[in-house]
Every structure is written in C-alpha cells, then in structure tokens.
Design a protein around this motif. Structure first.
Motif, PDB file in Angstrom:
ATOM      1  N   THR A 248       0.833  -1.201   0.000  1.00 46.76           N
ATOM      2  CA  THR A 248       0.000   0.000   0.000  1.00 46.76           C
ATOM      3  C   THR A 248       0.868   1.251   0.000  1.00 46.76           C
ATOM      4  O   THR A 248       2.090   1.190   0.155  1.00 46.76           O
ATOM      5  CB  THR A 248      -0.904   0.017   1.234  1.00 46.76           C
ATOM      6  N   GLU A 249       0.221   2.394  -0.162  1.00 48.48           N
ATOM      7  CA  GLU A 249       0.930   3.677  -0.101  1.00 48.48           C
ATOM      8  C   GLU A 249       1.590   3.862   1.260  1.00 48.48           C
ATOM      9  O   GLU A 249       2.716   4.388   1.350  1.00 48.48           O
ATOM     10  CB  GLU A 249      -0.052   4.822  -0.370  1.00 48.48           C
ATOM     11  N   LEU A 250       0.915   3.420   2.332  1.00 50.26           N
ATOM     12  CA  LEU A 250       1.509   3.531   3.666  1.00 50.26           C
ATOM     13  C   LEU A 250       2.780   2.690   3.763  1.00 50.26           C
ATOM     14  O   LEU A 250       3.762   3.106   4.396  1.00 50.26           O
ATOM     15  CB  LEU A 250       0.507   3.102   4.734  1.00 50.26           C
ATOM     16  N   ASP A 251       2.778   1.505   3.142  1.00 46.64           N
ATOM     17  CA  ASP A 251       3.974   0.672   3.123  1.00 46.64           C
ATOM     18  C   ASP A 251       5.130   1.401   2.431  1.00 46.64           C
ATOM     19  O   ASP A 251       6.273   1.380   2.907  1.00 46.64           O
ATOM     20  CB  ASP A 251       3.711  -0.648   2.396  1.00 46.64           C
ATOM     21  N   ILE A 252       4.823   2.042   1.311  1.00 47.45           N
ATOM     22  CA  ILE A 252       5.876   2.720   0.545  1.00 47.45           C
ATOM     23  C   ILE A 252       6.427   3.905   1.344  1.00 47.45           C
ATOM     24  O   ILE A 252       7.645   4.128   1.398  1.00 47.45           O
ATOM     25  CB  ILE A 252       5.336   3.169  -0.822  1.00 47.45           C
ATOM     26  N   GLN A 253       5.538   4.670   1.988  1.00 48.11           N
ATOM     27  CA  GLN A 253       6.011   5.805   2.781  1.00 48.11           C
ATOM     28  C   GLN A 253       6.842   5.326   3.967  1.00 48.11           C
ATOM     29  O   GLN A 253       7.856   5.943   4.321  1.00 48.11           O
ATOM     30  CB  GLN A 253       4.822   6.644   3.262  1.00 48.11           C
ATOM     31  N   ALA A 254       6.428   4.215   4.585  1.00 50.33           N
ATOM     32  CA  ALA A 254       7.213   3.655   5.681  1.00 50.33           C
ATOM     33  C   ALA A 254       8.569   3.173   5.169  1.00 50.33           C
ATOM     34  O   ALA A 254       9.587   3.294   5.862  1.00 50.33           O
ATOM     35  CB  ALA A 254       6.450   2.505   6.345  1.00 50.33           C
TER      36      ALA A 254
END
Length: 251
Positions: A6-12
């Motif tokens: 997810t986008e949250l995974d990429i930002q993390a």
C-alpha cells in the motif's frame, strides 16, 4: 502470499521503518512499476539533500535562502491536510515537510510558515487539560492502558521517561480523527501534555519546537503517527524532551 503493498507501506519504506521482509516486498512491487519507482526515488533524493543541508557548512547563499522561503510559503499545509492529491508525483504534505525542513536547516532560527493543523488541536487539548485539573466537577482520569488504546484507536503511544506521571488521559476529537491526550506531571512539577493522532501529517521526523498560541509545542511524525509535546516551558526545553520521546519508541 504477501499482503498487497500500500501507499503507507511505501512511505514507511522511504522513512526506513520497515523490517527486511516487508522492505523486500516493497522493492519487488516498485521493480514492477518503473514510473512509480522513479517518483519515489526522487523523494528519496530530496530527503538525502535535506540531510546534506544539515551538515555543518558555510552559510547558505542568499538565493537558496530566498527559494526555501518561497517554497515554504507556497506549500504550507492547508487547514485540512490533502492526503491523496499529488503535485508532480509527490504528496503535497511531503513537499510541505521538505519546505519546512529547508527553512530549519538552511536558515537557523526560522520556523516553517505554518505547523500541521493537528498542532492547534494539541494546544487546545493542553489548555482543556489544565482547566480540567482546576475544576472539581470535572474529574481527571489518570488510568491509562496503552494496549487498550492501541487496540481501540490504533494510536501508538510514546514511551514516557522515568518519573513522568500521567495525571489525566482523554480521547480528544481532531480533524484527523480520534486523538489521545495525556496530561503529565514531571518530577520537577511541570505540567506537560502529550498529544498523539494517527495521521501522516507534514510534521518533520525529528521534533521541531516553536511557540504557538502562547504555549510551547514540539511536534514530529513517526510513520503514520503524528505527535506533539506541549507545555509552558521555553521551546528549547521542550525540544530536548521531545527528542527523548521520539528516540525512546512506543509502548
């Protein structure tokens, strides 16, 4: 089978907050999407440039200082953060954070044009907590269970220094959703407030301290969590305490 990236995974991933198996999953995902990988590499490049700006060096050229000021003014976060709209492939909130960090690193002593909107909620919660402490009819609730809070709200709470006593714990409404507010009494008898909300805001990853509405606030971000430490102390004192909170991790 791995969970979808997810986008949250990429930002993390960009923030260096994933374990190795999840990092590999994100890298596999980006390897299959060259256009997205290029956008995120540009963001990593911007972060590296900011770290270079933090290195001791000669005074920055006047043109760079002026450009940082214009960028901060143009990209200051709106009252309600724009979570999904992008600008040139990078989230608007991310550009605002870069602009703010440019001002802090390039122009010592200069604060960003505007703090994230949750900082105003954090100061209001602090003042409400002080008022509750003065009113006998408004009972404080010092009982606090970090596990229960995380299960119910997904809010991760900073680990408090030894000797900090929780005198009141409340769920506080904010524009980003339910927030946790802890009123704290330090060993020196100071009244502080820790404010935590699940929101990927434009706050920097290292605490930034400032005066806001006649209170001192140090605010920062860790992944999808945003935090603030509020009190009446000088911003420099809160900044040091917030650095300790940010490095101690969560319960």
């Amino acid at each position: 089978m791995h969970d979808p990236v997810t986008e949250l995974d990429i930002q993390a991933y960009l923030d260096g907050e994933l374990d190795l198996p999840r990092r590999l999953a994100v890298e596999d995902h980006l390897a299959g999407d060259p256009a997205a990988a290029a956008r995120y590499m540009a963001e990593l490049r911007a972060q590296t440039a900011l770290r270079l700006l933090a290195e001791p060096r000669d005074p920055a050229p006047a043109a760079l200082i002026a450009a940082a000021g214009r960028l901060a003014a143009r990209m200051a976060p709106p009252p309600r953060p724009l979570r999904h709209r992008t600008f040139g492939g990078m989230a608007v909130g991310g550009l605002a954070a870069i602009a703010a960090t440019l001002l802090v690193f390039v122009v010592p002593g200069v604060s960003p044009a505007a703090p994230p909107s949750y900082v105003g909620d954090a100061v209001m919660a602090y003042r409400t907590g002080l008022l509750r402490a003065e009113l006998r009819s408004q009972l404080e609730s010092p009982h606090f269970d970090a596990g229960e809070i995380q299960r119910s709200t997904h809010i991760r709470v900073p680990r408090l220094p030894r000797g900090w006593q929780i005198t009141d714990a409340q769920i506080f409404p904010s524009d980003e959703g339910p927030a946790l507010q802890l009123m704290i009494r330090t060993p020196a008898g100071k009244n502080l407030s820790v404010f935590a909300v699940r929101a990927r805001s434009a706050a920097p990853r290292s605490p930034l301290a400032m005066r806001h509405d006649n209170a001192s606030v140090a605010y920062w971000r860790a992944g999808d969590m945003s935090y603030a430490l509020i009190g009446m102390e000088a911003p420099e004192a809160l900044d040091l305490a917030a650095e300790n909170l940010a490095t101690e991790g969560v319960f």
